[in-house]
Design a protein around this motif. Sequence first.
Motif: not given
Lengths: 238, 238
Positions: B15-16, B21, B79, B135
């Motif tokens: 997610l980084d 993302r 998020l 997720t």
Amino acid sequence: MTYPLESEPHAGPRLDDPEYRAAVVDLLGVLAFTELTAFVRLAADAALAPRIGDEAQLAGMAVAEFRHFTLLRDRLAELGADPEQAMQPFVAPVNGFHESTAPADWLEGLVKAYVGDGVGVDFYREVARFLDTETQALVLGVLEDTGHSAFVVTTIREAIAADPRVAGRLALWGRRLMGEMLSQAQRTAAERDALSNLLVGGASGAGMPGFDLAEIGRMFARLTENHTRRMQAMGLSA
Amino acid sequence: MTYPLESEPHAGPRLDDPEYRAAVVDLLGVLAFTELTAFVRLAADAALAPRIGDEAQLAGMAVAEFRHFTLLRDRLAELGADPEQAMQPFVAPVNGFHESTAPADWLEGLVKAYVGDGVGVDFYREVARFLDTETQALVLGVLEDTGHSAFVVTTIREAIAADPRVAGRLALWGRRLMGEMLSQAQRTAAERDALSNLLVGGASGAGMPGFDLAEIGRMFARLTENHTRRMQAMGLSA
């Protein structure tokens, strides 16, 4: 019909009293169908929302009504009643109410949600005190689950600030809603002996719980006073 | 854009990574708005039910969609995305789908609920394997919550038994629904780069997860095969 033992003079209504039981089945039946219908109508009105966040808010109110419906339906089943049969007598009046009060737009939908929910909560609270302990706990539990009203109040106030002419139309709408609710409730109670005996048991002298006639007048006064307060909270004259 | 360390070559999407993302926000946005809209439409269709029990069943299916919506919306907020903004790009296509597939009656509403839910579940399962662990857990959790299909299958089969002509009309309807879903999905993906990169990441060679082109063909084949199976379960030719 059974009576409380002399040693427990204020034991309250008992579900093994067939007259009281029939009244409770009627009461849970009308409340359950009202909640189910409120769910369907509110959810449909959510489609009128101008923004996704608004749609989600009204959808959330609808889902709360569905939870109430399931609690009431499950209680009917616990009492050995057929939930569908218990709701059936109230299909025509409840649907009739909604057909005669279909919101023309998003704001009318919101006012209907708020006014309807408010009167419902008041009525639950009024009637709860005549119920046996278990049914009372259920009805009061349903009450705890409401309270999305801040969203409606804010939205209506904003709409009036943006266009003050909205206030007159929505005030009329609120009055019509309250009038339709009271007249439908009156007609329904008149047709259901068990239900009206529960509410006016004190008046019939038959050993049932309930209001006496003066108290019924005061209950209606309380319901309309609270309605007026809610209308004012939205910035509307009642 | 960050890459997995050499010491963890199969660490999966992170997610980084801003590209990943953005794709996840798009995916959760379209799923959330689809669920919210499914809730509203199913609940409204519940009003078409011939019996109270049927109305309650479809209302229950709708409430399950609303729970999914809240899970997806809360994940978007976690998020750091604005849920409304994430859903906004999908308002027009999702509403467009529903406007072009408004059920004419109760049975069409049921078939739509069943077909739509089924394709949704299949798609969640397909896409879940390209997601980061958290997720993925959310998306698979949403899946567990479905499964009111037995009610629909029984009701449609009974309706066909009572009047066999119903089968032809509902078969056409099911085909139209699937066609509209696929074409809306295709159009939406074509307009959303991040989202389509997630799905066809393997084909772009950009280090994103996703299907390669042959696999996309197989995914569509699987979706339509499962659709055919569901139509047959209802007694309808696909």
